[in-house]
Design a protein around this motif. Structure first.
Motif, mmCIF file in Angstrom:
data_model
loop_
_atom_site.group_PDB
_atom_site.id
_atom_site.type_symbol
_atom_site.label_atom_id
_atom_site.label_comp_id
_atom_site.label_asym_id
_atom_site.label_seq_id
_atom_site.Cartn_x
_atom_site.Cartn_y
_atom_site.Cartn_z
ATOM 1 N N ILE A 127 0.766 -1.675 0.196
ATOM 2 C CA ILE A 127 -0.102 0.037 -0.235
ATOM 3 C C ILE A 127 0.644 0.857 0.066
ATOM 4 O O ILE A 127 2.227 1.270 0.260
ATOM 5 C CB ILE A 127 -1.353 0.208 1.047
ATOM 6 C CG1 ILE A 127 -1.729 1.306 1.298
ATOM 7 C CG2 ILE A 127 -0.412 0.173 1.826
ATOM 8 C CD1 ILE A 127 -2.583 1.071 2.295
ATOM 9 N N ALA A 128 0.701 2.458 -0.721
ATOM 10 C CA ALA A 128 1.423 3.518 -0.715
ATOM 11 C C ALA A 128 0.813 4.876 -0.260
ATOM 12 O O ALA A 128 -0.811 4.578 -1.200
ATOM 13 C CB ALA A 128 2.022 3.450 -2.422
ATOM 14 N N SER A 129 0.763 5.998 0.104
ATOM 15 C CA SER A 129 0.660 6.964 -0.006
ATOM 16 C C SER A 129 0.640 7.643 -1.025
ATOM 17 O O SER A 129 1.990 8.244 -0.977
ATOM 18 C CB SER A 129 1.074 7.469 1.719
ATOM 19 O OG SER A 129 0.049 9.033 1.592
ATOM 20 N N LEU A 130 -0.019 8.429 -1.684
ATOM 21 C CA LEU A 130 -0.266 9.062 -3.270
ATOM 22 C C LEU A 130 0.099 10.421 -2.664
ATOM 23 O O LEU A 130 0.868 11.046 -3.515
ATOM 24 C CB LEU A 130 -1.230 8.856 -4.415
ATOM 25 C CG LEU A 130 -0.904 7.366 -4.449
ATOM 26 C CD1 LEU A 130 -2.086 7.395 -5.578
ATOM 27 C CD2 LEU A 130 0.091 6.719 -4.967
ATOM 28 N N ASN A 131 -0.277 11.332 -1.530
ATOM 29 C CA ASN A 131 -0.507 12.755 -1.266
ATOM 30 C C ASN A 131 0.478 13.196 -0.286
ATOM 31 O O ASN A 131 0.176 13.824 1.038
ATOM 32 C CB ASN A 131 -1.998 12.876 -1.451
ATOM 33 C CG ASN A 131 -2.767 12.546 -2.479
ATOM 34 O OD1 ASN A 131 -3.144 11.035 -2.572
ATOM 35 N ND2 ASN A 131 -2.890 14.056 -3.086
ATOM 36 N N GLY A 132 1.329 11.798 0.656
ATOM 37 C CA GLY A 132 1.939 11.906 1.548
ATOM 38 C C GLY A 132 0.593 12.507 2.944
ATOM 39 O O GLY A 132 1.681 13.131 3.643
ATOM 40 N N LYS A 133 -0.432 12.029 3.492
ATOM 41 C CA LYS A 133 -1.046 12.928 4.553
ATOM 42 C C LYS A 133 -1.034 10.914 4.711
ATOM 43 O O LYS A 133 -1.603 11.377 6.128
ATOM 44 C CB LYS A 133 -2.502 12.673 3.812
ATOM 45 C CG LYS A 133 -2.346 14.149 2.532
ATOM 46 C CD LYS A 133 -2.268 14.974 3.784
ATOM 47 C CE LYS A 133 -2.243 16.361 2.195
ATOM 48 N NZ LYS A 133 -1.605 17.278 2.984
ATOM 49 N N THR A 134 -0.279 10.061 5.096
ATOM 50 C CA THR A 134 -0.571 8.924 6.199
ATOM 51 C C THR A 134 0.660 8.341 6.054
ATOM 52 O O THR A 134 1.408 8.526 5.233
ATOM 53 C CB THR A 134 -1.599 8.127 5.588
ATOM 54 O OG1 THR A 134 -1.608 7.175 4.456
ATOM 55 C CG2 THR A 134 -3.111 8.617 5.503
ATOM 56 N N SER A 135 1.099 7.464 7.007
ATOM 57 C CA SER A 135 2.208 6.505 7.383
ATOM 58 C C SER A 135 1.378 5.102 6.478
ATOM 59 O O SER A 135 0.286 5.042 7.194
ATOM 60 C CB SER A 135 2.596 6.770 8.193
ATOM 61 O OG SER A 135 1.635 6.598 9.433
ATOM 62 N N VAL A 136 2.193 4.468 5.631
ATOM 63 C CA VAL A 136 1.110 3.443 5.683
ATOM 64 C C VAL A 136 2.493 2.072 5.536
ATOM 65 O O VAL A 136 3.792 2.417 6.037
ATOM 66 C CB VAL A 136 2.103 3.376 4.124
ATOM 67 C CG1 VAL A 136 0.141 3.945 4.012
ATOM 68 C CG2 VAL A 136 3.172 3.683 3.192
ATOM 69 N N PRO A 137 2.011 0.995 6.069
ATOM 70 C CA PRO A 137 2.855 -0.596 6.460
ATOM 71 C C PRO A 137 4.130 -0.740 5.374
ATOM 72 O O PRO A 137 3.448 -0.508 4.321
ATOM 73 C CB PRO A 137 2.157 -1.849 7.134
ATOM 74 C CG PRO A 137 1.208 -1.389 6.343
ATOM 75 C CD PRO A 137 1.348 0.585 6.045
ATOM 76 N N SER A 138 4.789 -1.761 6.116
ATOM 77 C CA SER A 138 5.229 -2.627 4.469
ATOM 78 C C SER A 138 4.992 -3.314 4.101
ATOM 79 O O SER A 138 3.695 -3.613 4.466
ATOM 80 C CB SER A 138 6.984 -3.334 5.096
ATOM 81 O OG SER A 138 7.578 -2.268 5.897
ATOM 82 N N SER A 139 4.991 -3.990 2.674
ATOM 83 C CA SER A 139 4.706 -4.741 2.054
ATOM 84 C C SER A 139 4.794 -6.181 2.881
ATOM 85 O O SER A 139 5.427 -6.544 3.536
ATOM 86 C CB SER A 139 5.057 -5.340 0.570
ATOM 87 O OG SER A 139 6.374 -3.901 -0.869
ATOM 88 N N GLN A 140 3.580 -6.831 2.106
ATOM 89 C CA GLN A 140 3.117 -8.625 2.765
ATOM 90 C C GLN A 140 3.217 -8.665 1.602
ATOM 91 O O GLN A 140 2.596 -8.915 0.273
ATOM 92 C CB GLN A 140 1.518 -8.138 3.175
ATOM 93 C CG GLN A 140 0.805 -7.582 4.001
ATOM 94 C CD GLN A 140 -0.162 -7.485 4.585
ATOM 95 O OE1 GLN A 140 -1.398 -8.652 4.961
ATOM 96 N NE2 GLN A 140 -0.439 -6.499 5.216
#
Length: 823
Positions: free
Chosen positions: A118-131
């Motif tokens: 999962i990727a944040s396209l607008n930089g408003k959230t932090s996201v975890p690593s890939s599974q």
């Protein structure tokens, strides 16, 4: 005649028309016709049968190199589910359903590794690593066989605003040779809520004052999420915003509130209003919400009185003379002097009270102190070289004239030299012009006083009460001698000055900022050099960024970063005088990385409308990187990559899944050099094209449209599956057709050589021979009617078909036979 006909057949000039009484082909010809027809039906039937099978979208390569038959695997992010809104600082779960399909169910064929990210396209959230999941297989009881899993990602809101979250699933099949992979994405939008900051407790101190008062403003800033203010500004009377700063310089807790202040504000007279603005970078706040707060009430400050034009007349004389001392008192507030206007003579601490001058010529005499009133004192003075000063106050401020020389009182004529300039202890440069100014005091008028200037280093400097000179380096004792030949009097006054080494016409006082700055991408860093020019001069200035010249001839430079400037950069200023370097300074600028957005310049309709098979859709995406950097693009139709790049596409709806009847999605993934991506999705619809018969405005029928996949061979009948049974049927039919045609040609040629061609007649044919239509009987095996010939050169109708022939003119070519060849 038989030979003549045979030659016509061999030359391909005659077409034989052969039929039985029932209209069917007989003999070998019938066999040939049946064989060729059956083979043709096999070819067309095979094509048509497999054309009815919808084509399969194949997102990956097949596996013929490792198995006896091929299979295909595709991956798709079926859906992404997330809350439509989350609070900044909160963590929520985002789920994505990922599905893998395979054309065969054998687990040994369909093993794969799946990666979901999962990727944040607008930089408003932090996201975890890939599974990553290894050694997965598809399963199911009917084709296509599937594997599905719901992935869960914990996403934390970090900044307020709209956020696009993109889930990407990629698959690496194990048995492909060479190895290939497939990927698919889906995007959802989440709004990260950010609570706005609050401003409370605004005040101004003091609440009233005058134009000399220094006012201070304060306000309490708080933020529910503990965000620091991006700015807090105070605006007084709608103009000149003042930045407010943290009162104690230490932020303990923005959640409970911190006091911000601005001090030392001087205001004009009147009642003032103000408001305060702030922002935490996402949300803003204003105090008050609308309108303005009132304060302070400012009055015009009391201004100090001024004593001026202090003098004594005459400036010198004998002790018997009455000397008139006077000064003008002025107060802009029209305040009278509190107490008296007083004078101090020489070093005597006893004040001498002045009185209002009511005699002409006085100053105004109107009682308005704003215009000024003159005060005087007339008195005799003892022998000596005197000086005096005046004092006064309006009750708030004190005024003093400073020391004034005079009068010179003596029983005998007296001459005193005065040296006004230069001042004692002054410093000059060797190339600087020094102004010399002198005078004299006396108790009598002297008309022949002369002035001579001298230096202990340079000797005589010249004559005159005022003189401009340049002096050599060193310490000088400058003296002026005042002399009167008529009265045989002279006097000398001296001062000490220092003459320094000449300075250049400029002086570099330093460069700014003092420290090396740290900024974000797209931010600005301002640099400048402070050059003081003593005279007309021009220095060369060069500004370098990473050894590349960016500006020249200017004393200030603004370094504006781009998205490629992440890291440390060196900004250097070089100052030169006629090619000779006289100054250099460098700064190390640390540029921090920030996400690189893609902006949309224009609007793009999400629905491209309805189209027919073989239509062309012209697509232009008006997108550009914020700093006009290169973009990479990938186009997908219904999730299948099309290998098309660029922001324009003339999409031809010819064959394959893109031309299927129904609604299709076009997805464009745009990525810039920083790896920042945006996804745009468009739709279009394909419908059947109506058929309009010639000369008929009605549209009763429709042309069928290819509804197969994007694989196989298109022969106008739909997609042909690439499975081996279809290939065998097609190849067998083609080879059989070729052999049948070869055999048919051989039979025809052999028959022409061994038999006498029958005579074609115009009309119905019966078996047997008949006489010619001219009435002459040539013999035959049956009866023939003998009608009249139709016209010259044509064959007439006959009752029976025999082995004979009938012509209108035996001496001419058989004109009634078709000249196109054998049929």
């Amino acid at each position: 005649m038989i030979e003549h006909l045979r030659e016509g057949v061999r030359g391909g000039l005659l077409r034989k028309r052969i039929s039985s009484s029932s209209g069917f082909i007989t003999g070998p010809e019938r066999t040939l016709f049946i064989v060729v027809s059956i083979l043709f039906i096999l070819v067309i039937g095979g094509i048509g049968a497999y054309s009815l099978t919808p084509g399969t979208r194949k997102a990956s390569a097949n596996c013929n190199s490792c198995h006896s038959s091929s299979y295909y695997q595709t991956v798709e992010v079926k859906s992404v589910d997330a809350p439509t809104q989350i609070d900044k600082g909160d963590t929520v779960d985002v789920t994505a359903l990922v599905e893998v399909t395979a054309s065969h169910s054998q687990s040994s064929w369909t093993g794969f590794k799946i990666t979901a990210s999962i990727a944040s396209l607008n930089g408003k959230t932090s996201v975890p690593s890939s599974q990553v999941l290894n050694n997965q297989v598809v399963s199911g009881s009917s084709s296509p066989y599937t594997w599905s899993k719901t992935f869960t990602f914990s996403v934390k809101g970090t900044a307020g605003g709209a956020e696009n979250l993109r889930v990407t699933a990629s698959m690496d099949p194990y048995h492909y040779s060479p190895a290939v992979s497939d990927s698919n994405t889906d995007t959802t939008e989440v709004i990260v809520s950010n609570y706005p900051p609050e401003l409370t407790g605004a005040s101004v101190s003091p609440s009233s004052g005058d134009t000399n008062t220094l006012f201070s403003y304060q306000v309490t800033y708080s933020d529910p999420e503990g965000d620091a203010p991006e700015y807090i500004t105070l605006t007084v009377d709608g103009v000149d915003p003042y930045p407010m700063i943290l009162e104690d310089g230490v932020a303990d807790s923005y959640e409970t509130g911190e006091v911000f202040t601005v001090t030392g504000i001087v205001l004009e007279d009147g009642v003032h209003t103000y408001h305060i603005l702030t922002s935490d970078g996402a949300e803003s706040a204003r105090l008050p919400g609308s309108g303005r707060l009132t304060g302070p009430d400012v009055a015009i400050a009391n201004r100090a009185p001024v004593l001026w034009d202090g003098k004594v007349t005459p400036t010198g004389g004998f002790p018997t003379v009455d000397y008139r001392f006077s000064v003008i008192y002025t107060d802009e507030d029209n305040d009278p002097p509190v107490g008296d206007v007083v004078m101090y003579l020489d070093d005597d601490p006893t004040s001498i009270v002045m009185e209002l001058d009511l005699d002409a010529p006085s100053y105004h005499q109107d009682g308005n102190f704003a215009n000024g009133e003159r005060y005087r004192r007339i008195m005799k003075v003892d022998v000596g070289d005197h000086s005096f000063r005046f004092n006064a106050t309006d009750g708030n401020f004190f005024s003093d004239t400073g020391l004034i020389h005079g009068p010179v009182v003596s029983n005998e004529p007296l001459l005193i030299a005065e040296l006004s300039l230069p001042l004692e202890g002054a410093s000059f440069y060797a190339d600087e012009v020094v102004w010399l100014s002198g005078g004299y005091r006396s108790n009598i008028e002297m008309s022949d006083v002369a002035f001579e200037w001298r230096s202990t280093l340079s000797g005589s400097l010249g004559w005159g009460s005022d003189l401009n000179v340049t002096l050599e380096e060193g310490t000088h004792l400058i003296s002026v001698e005042a002399s009167s030949v008529e009265h045989s009097l002279s006097d000398t006054e001296s001062v000490n000055i220092t003459v320094l080494t000449p300075l250049p016409p400029y002086e570099i006082n330093g460069s700014y900022p003092v420290d090396d700055p740290t900024i974000d991408e797209l931010d600005e860093a301002v640099f400048y050099i402070d050059i003081f020019y003593r005279e007309e001069a021009e220095l060369g200035v060069r500004w370098m960024v990473d050894s590349i010249e960016r500006a020249s001839g200017v004393e200030g430079f603004t370094y504006i970063t781009s998205y490629s400037d992440t890291g440390t950069h060196e900004v250097t200023v070089i100052v030169h005088d006629g090619g000779l370097q006289v100054y250099e300074r460098s700064w190390l600028v640390e540029v921090l990385n920030t996400p690189a957005p893609i902006i949309e310049i224009g609007e793009v309709p999400s629905d491209l409308g309805e189209h027919f098979l073989n239509d062309t859709i012209s697509i232009t995406m008006p997108l550009a990187d914020l700093l006009d950097r290169d973009l990479t693009t990938e186009w997908y139709i219904d999730g299948v990559g099309k290998g098309h790049t660029g922001l324009t596409w003339d999409l031809l709806l010819d064959l394959g899944n893109k031309a299927d009847v129904g609604v299709h999605s076009i997805t464009l993934i745009v990525e810039n050099e920083d790896g920042f991506e945006l996804t745009y999705t468009l739709t279009y619809a394909v419908k059947k094209r109506p058929v309009v018969p010639d000369g008929d405005d009605e549209m009763p029928d429709e042309v069928p449209v290819d509804e197969g996949g994007d694989e196989g061979i298109d022969l106008g009948l739909g997609p042909l599956s690439t499975e081996w049974p279809g290939y065998l049927i097609i190849m067998g039919g083609i080879i059989g057709t070729i052999l049948g045609m070869a055999y048919g040609a051989f039979v025809l040629i052999r028959k022409d050589e061994r038999s006498t061609p029958p005579m074609p007649v115009k009309g119905l044919f019966n078996r047997g021979r008949g006489p010619r239509n001219d009435g002459n009987d040539h013999g035959g095996e049956g009866d023939m009617a003998s009608p009249e010939p139709d016209r010259e050169g044509e064959v007439v109708r006959a009752g029976n078909l025999g082995m004979g022939h009938q012509v209108s003119d035996p001496d001419e070519e058989i004109a009634s036979w078709d000249a196109e060849g054998t049929n």
